[in-house]
Design a protein around this motif. Structure first.
Motif: not given
Length: 302
Positions: A27-39, A178-184
């Motif tokens: 149920g959380e909105l989770f961010g994944l950040i990094g430079r180009n090529g970080a994986g 509504a309960g959706t887990t989101i990774v962005i």
């Protein structure tokens, strides 16, 4: 909802993901950040089961991303890749119906989804006539097919105008409620810093930090920025009061004075300014931005 433990993935001599431990809560909105090529994209593909890890384990919804069980779990996933590739000769509605058949989703969802993402007016037009932003909206619509419980969105606002970005996040908020887990993932850090619950900073295939934006700010102990606007042209009294306190170098420009302040000296700064309230027209205190936090963890020249 998602658990990665000591996950590694290499492509020849390139270590794209290097010993990643990560948990994403339901149920959380989770961010994944990094430079180009970080994986980041490699991590997405590992979590989607599109790539197999060389080491460690990847679990989604309590089980590994392999086997018959995960094939069933896949039906509750939605994915928008960074580069959306669609069939130019199909219309928007035909495209969505094509993906609906692939996902085993009823056709009745297609037209309401096109309306939700702002494409109902162009549902009969060929995709080759769509702008980049319209294609992005169509890609988002296909990710939403089947009311997924887990959404993976890789640079999802690429090509969207400000109105489209606002509408996109409104849809995400409704889905999350509504309960959706989101990774962005996003390169536009200012866009996500007020919207994610937590985030992970990735560098060279490794997680540098995980937490809320506020928690990461506190961990980095980055200074606050003060900006003062004097009521008149005379800033000398304000300047003198600030110079008696242990704050950073003052930047004086006409009626404004700016300086940096250690986080634990915030109240001292406010206290030094309080007796001068009749001389101050405005005071703004700025927290370090997510970009400041990101550069603090990854290094400006890294």
């Amino acid at each position: 909802m998602i658990e990665l433990k000591a996950v590694a993935k290499s492509f020849g001599s390139l270590r794209a993901v290097d010993g990643v431990d990560l948990h994403v809560r339901k149920g959380e909105l989770f961010g994944l950040i990094g430079r180009n090529g970080a994986g980041k994209s490699t991590l997405f593909q590992l979590m989607l089961g599109l790539l197999v890890a060389d080491a460690g384990h990847v679990h989604v919804d309590g089980g590994p991303v392999a086997g018959a069980r995960f094939r069933a779990v896949k039906r509750m996933l939605g994915y928008l890749p960074e580069n959306v590739v669609l069939y130019d000769n199909l219309s928007g509605l035909e495209t969505l119906r094509f993906f609906a058949r692939l996902k085993g989703v009823g056709m009745a969802q297609c037209e309401p989804l096109l309306e939700q993402v702002g494409l109902s007016h162009a549902s009969g037009r060929k995709v080759r006539e769509y702008s980049k932003g319209m294609k992005q909206r169509l890609g988002f619509a296909q990710a939403l097919l089947g009311d997924p419980q887990l959404l993976f969105l890789d640079e999802p606002t690429n090509g969207l105008d400000p109105e489209g970005i606002r509408e996109f996040y409104q849809i995400l908020k409704t889905r999350q409620q509504a309960g959706t887990t989101i990774v962005i993932t996003s390169h536009i850090l200012a866009e996500i810093q007020q919207r994610v619950d937590r985030l992970a900073i990735l560098r060279s295939g490794r997680i540098q930090a995980v937490g809320s934006v506020q928690a990461l700010r506190a961990e980095m102990n980055l200074p606050l920025s003060f900006e003062i606007v004097a009521k008149g042209d005379d800033t000398q009294a304000i300047e003198a009061a600030l110079r008696r306190a242990p704050f950073g170098e003052l930047t004086i420009n006409a009626r404004s004075i700016a300086f940096s302040c250690p986080r634990d000296a915030k109240m001292s700064a406010i206290g030094a300014l309080a007796p001068l309230s009749d001389r101050i027209a405005d005071l703004q205190i700025h927290e370090p931005s997510l970009e400041d936090v990101f550069l603090g963890y990854t290094g400006v020249n890294a």
